[in-house]
Design an enzyme around this catalytic site. Structure first.
Site, short mmCIF file in Angstrom:
data_model
loop_
_atom_site.label_atom_id
_atom_site.label_comp_id
_atom_site.label_asym_id
_atom_site.label_seq_id
_atom_site.Cartn_x
_atom_site.Cartn_y
_atom_site.Cartn_z
CD1 TRP A 227 -0.79 -6.13 -3.70
CD2 TRP A 227 -0.66 -6.87 -1.59
NE1 TRP A 227 -0.49 -7.47 -3.74
CE2 TRP A 227 -0.41 -7.96 -2.46
CE3 TRP A 227 -0.64 -7.10 -0.22
CZ2 TRP A 227 -0.13 -9.23 -2.00
CZ3 TRP A 227 -0.36 -8.38 0.24
CH2 TRP A 227 -0.11 -9.43 -0.65
CD GLU B 154 8.05 -10.54 -11.40
OE1 GLU B 154 9.24 -10.33 -11.61
OE2 GLU B 154 7.49 -10.26 -10.33
CB CYS C 175 -0.93 0.11 1.20
SG CYS C 175 -1.99 -1.31 1.43
CE LYS D 110 10.50 -2.60 -7.49
NZ LYS D 110 11.01 -3.60 -8.45
CD GLU E 109 15.26 -12.44 -11.80
OE1 GLU E 109 14.85 -13.08 -10.84
OE2 GLU E 109 14.89 -11.28 -12.06
CG ASN F 214 1.98 0.49 3.92
OD1 ASN F 214 1.66 -0.64 3.63
ND2 ASN F 214 3.22 0.93 3.80
N GLY F 215 0.00 -1.42 6.18
CA GLY F 215 0.50 -2.39 7.16
C GLY F 215 -0.60 -3.34 7.59
CE LYS G 12 11.66 -10.17 -13.20
NZ LYS G 12 12.57 -10.25 -12.10
CG HIS H 2 17.76 -36.34 -12.71
ND1 HIS H 2 18.17 -37.64 -12.58
CD2 HIS H 2 18.87 -35.61 -12.95
CE1 HIS H 2 19.50 -37.71 -12.71
NE2 HIS H 2 19.94 -36.47 -12.94
NE ARG I 19 4.54 1.72 -0.42
CZ ARG I 19 5.62 1.29 0.22
NH1 ARG I 19 6.80 1.48 -0.32
NH2 ARG I 19 5.53 0.67 1.37
O1 M6R Z 1 12.54 -5.62 -2.34
P1 M6R Z 1 13.04 -7.04 -2.32
O2 M6R Z 1 14.22 -7.22 -3.17
O3 M6R Z 1 13.26 -7.55 -0.93
O4 M6R Z 1 11.86 -7.86 -2.94
C1 M6R Z 1 11.90 -9.26 -3.01
C2 M6R Z 1 10.85 -9.79 -3.95
O5 M6R Z 1 9.57 -9.43 -3.51
C3 M6R Z 1 11.04 -9.27 -5.38
O6 M6R Z 1 12.31 -9.56 -5.86
C4 M6R Z 1 9.99 -9.89 -6.32
O7 M6R Z 1 10.21 -11.26 -6.45
C5 M6R Z 1 10.01 -9.19 -7.67
N1 M6R Z 1 8.69 -8.87 -8.10
C6 M6R Z 1 10.63 -9.98 -8.74
O8 M6R Z 1 10.63 -9.33 -9.97
#
Ligand code: M6R
Length: 615
Positions: A75, A495, A2, A610, A488, A101-102, A492, A511, A27
């Site tokens: 969020w 997501e 948020c 984020k 990674e 926020n929280g 990407k 395997h 956020r």
């Molecule tokens: O801010 P952080 O690096 O701690 O965040 C960790 C993950 O939430 C973040 O890397 C998330 O997986 C991303 N959306 C990946 O692109």
């Protein structure tokens, strides 16, 4: 998660708050709301959906005047995303208005108590409980808003950044923070409140970042009083000069922040090693490492804790630390580590990696490691973030603000810092010769221009994206340093395009995952010249015999993979441990273009936010 924004001063609050919400939308973007106060009437509007939906509604429905305003982009945690659960929330009397926020963890028991005392609730949120708790305290104890906020927060378990105002006090906003970020911008007779400084950067460069368990009473045309939430101590706040500029938080001609951030990587990597990598002097200077060299050298092992993309950077670092500095490394999901009673001793060095510096699980893992006596080192991007403050020492990445939810430049700059650390420790331990050390430094210095070159594959990657955009599954394979890059690449794609993708160590394919391969399955294989090239080529042959579609990420001039693969995307040659900094580039571009072609919201993918400040 948020984002919260607030304004009190002499300008119209609406344009500042709505623009601020747009900047904080990374956020959370399930719903948004705003409350404006002109001294007589509160105009509150909120809606499920994006800030743009709210903006449309506000501009059509109600006048937007008032020099006090608060806004929220959500969020969802407690209660589904809908209009009613959106913030701001009124107290029962309609006098108090809050954004939060929280998470209030004990909201259920507080709510039951308030219901017994006659309070009613419109939403399912913990936030509506908090605003009524404040109201209840205020009425019962006949105290001012600031004091009531303090008393109420002492009954709360959880995390919060809140802003609340009272209809009967048009010149005051009260804010408080625990576990969620809160910045106060200080202008000329005006104050700004936000989850980060981006909403007020064009108005002021002076800001206070509240510490955990601090609150502030902000008075129009007057001053700010900061105090501790527990006890009566008054705090003399530290006013920081912000380094952020407007350009950094705008798209700058790119269609999406993610694309801008992918293209910023040459500069971001350079900024991250600038002043630290001194190849002429054959030195790496990292103050956080230097000051704590004894702890690093005495360490039995390094434990890396992180989540998501940062965890992948941690995995890359496992290969790098072990190879160069010969220190055993364990890489842990922070969310698992914190709950599994791990064996941690005073001889462990824990490295916490986080772009945002706010990830709740990583923060909790740090606290656990510290409580067991380990030395905790942070690798964060956001300056002054909770993780940066909680760790014993650290090194910032200098990626600049990363706004796209999908992490790109954070990943490559994290690897850059971790490589510098490994090189420095290797030199100190004598596990690398001086000529090898110098060679690594010189190579690392060439990486920004090599990333620039790798980005030139963009047009070809688009062609490949167009061919495979309708695939329902993807497999990503890599070995050694590039196994985490495969993970990674898959993350990407998942997501931002919502296509199922899995990353695997190339040799593990036989395997199990090999059963998935048929003529419909695109397999992205990282097959750069260094490392286990021949082995990976054999893996490619195995895919080919099962008619899988092969997209090879290869070293410039490669011939063998070209003969086998359906497509090859070239990256410049470099030493093996630095290849992840290059091989990741086409994978970022591939996921970006597929998501754009599928018309997905690249910068704000569904269900994500984020910074994940809840567990
Ligand atoms: O801010 P952080 O690096 O701690 O965040 C960790 C993950 O939430 C973040 O890397 C998330 O997986 C991303 N959306 C990946 O692109």
């Amino acid at each position: 998660m948020c984002g919260i924004v607030g304004y009190i001063g002499h300008r119209e609050a609406y344009p500042i708050v709505i623009k601020g919400l747009q900047r904080l939308e990374y956020r959370g973007y399930d719903s948004a709301g705003i409350a404006l106060y002109d001294g007589n009437n509160i105009k509150l509007s909120k809606t499920k959906g994006k800030v743009s939906d709210l903006k449309e509604r506000l501009e059509n429905e109600i006048a937007t005047d008032g020099t006090l305003g608060i806004g929220h982009t959500r969020w969802a945690t407690h209660g589904v995303p809908n209009d009613v659960n959106s913030h701001p929330h009124y107290s029962n009397s309609g006098d108090l208005v809050i954004i939060h926020n929280g998470i209030i963890e004990n909201y259920d028991s507080l709510k039951k108590e308030l219901i017994k005392r006659g309070y009613t609730f419109k939403s399912d949120t913990d936030t509506e409980v908090l605003v009524n708790l404040i109201e209840d305290v205020k009425k019962n104890e006949n105290i001012k808003l600031g004091k009531a906020v303090q008393v109420a927060l002492n009954q709360v378990i959880g995390a919060y950044a809140i802003a609340v105002f009272d209809k009967n006090k048009p010149n005051e906003i009260v804010v408080a923070k625990l576990g969620s970020p809160l910045a106060i911008g200080i202008g000329e007779d005006e104050f700004f409140i936000a989850s980060d400084a981006s909403p007020f950067i064009e108005f002021t460069k002076n800001a206070i970042y509240l510490e955990d368990e601090e609150m502030a009473i902000i008075r129009r045309n007057k001053d700010i009083k900061v105090r501790k939430i527990k006890g009566d101590a008054i705090v003399d706040p530290y006013i920081q000069e912000l380094q952020l500029n407007l350009e950094q938080i705008e798209k700058g001609g790119y269609d999406h922040f993610m694309l801008k951030e992918i293209h910023e990587q040459p500069d971001a990597i350079f900024d991250t090693f600038r002043g630290r990598l001194l190849s002429n002097e054959a030195m790496v200077k990292l103050a956080g490492v230097e000051d704590n060299m004894k702890k690093f050298l005495a360490a039995d092992r390094i434990i890396v804790v992180a989540c998501g993309t940062s965890w992948h950077a941690g995995l890359v670092s496992e290969y790098i630390f072990e190879d160069l500095a010969r220190i055993p490394v364990e890489v842990e999901y922070a969310s698992e580590f914190r709950y599994r009673n791990p064996v941690i001793t005073e001889k462990d060095v824990v490295i916490a990696i986080s772009q945002s510096g706010e990830t709740a699980d990583t923060l909790a893992a740090i606290k656990l490691a510290k409580s067991k006596g380990a030395f905790v080192f942070g690798v964060c991007n956001v300056v002054g973030s909770s993780i940066a403050r909680e760790t014993d020492a650290g090194a910032y990445t200098h990626a600049g603000p990363e706004i796209g939810v999908a992490s790109t430049k954070a990943f490559t700059t994290q690897i850059t810092v971790l490589t510098l650390m490994a090189l420095r420790l290797a030199r100190a331990k004598g596990t690398i010769s001086s000529s090898e050390f110098r060679h690594h430094l010189i190579e690392l210095e060439t990486i920004p221009s090599k990333v620039e070159k790798a980005l030139k594959s963009d047009a070809y990657v688009q062609t490949v994206a167009d061919i495979y955009k309708d695939a329902t599954n993807f497999l990503y394979l890599g070995r050694g340093f590039n196994f985490p890059v495969a993970l990674e690449g898959a993350l990407k794609l998942k997501e931002i395009s919502y296509i199922h993708a899995e990353g695997y160590p190339a040799a593990e394919m036989k395997h199990g995952p090999i059963a998935l391969i048929d003529e419909q399955m695109p397999v992205v294989v990282i097959a750069t010249k260094k490392g286990h090239y021949e082995k990976v080529v054999s893996n490619i042959q195995e895919i080919k015999s099962r008619k899988g579609k092969i997209i090879g990420i290869v070293t410039e001039g490669d011939k063998s993979v070209k003969e086998l693969a359906d497509h090859v995307i070239e990256v410049p040659e470099t030493i093996e441990c630095l290849t992840p900094l290059l091989t990741t580039i086409p994978l970022q571009l591939l996921s970006y273009h597929i998501a754009v072609m599928l018309d997905k919201n690249v910068d704000q993918p569904r269900n994500l936010a984020k910074s994940v400040t809840v567990e």
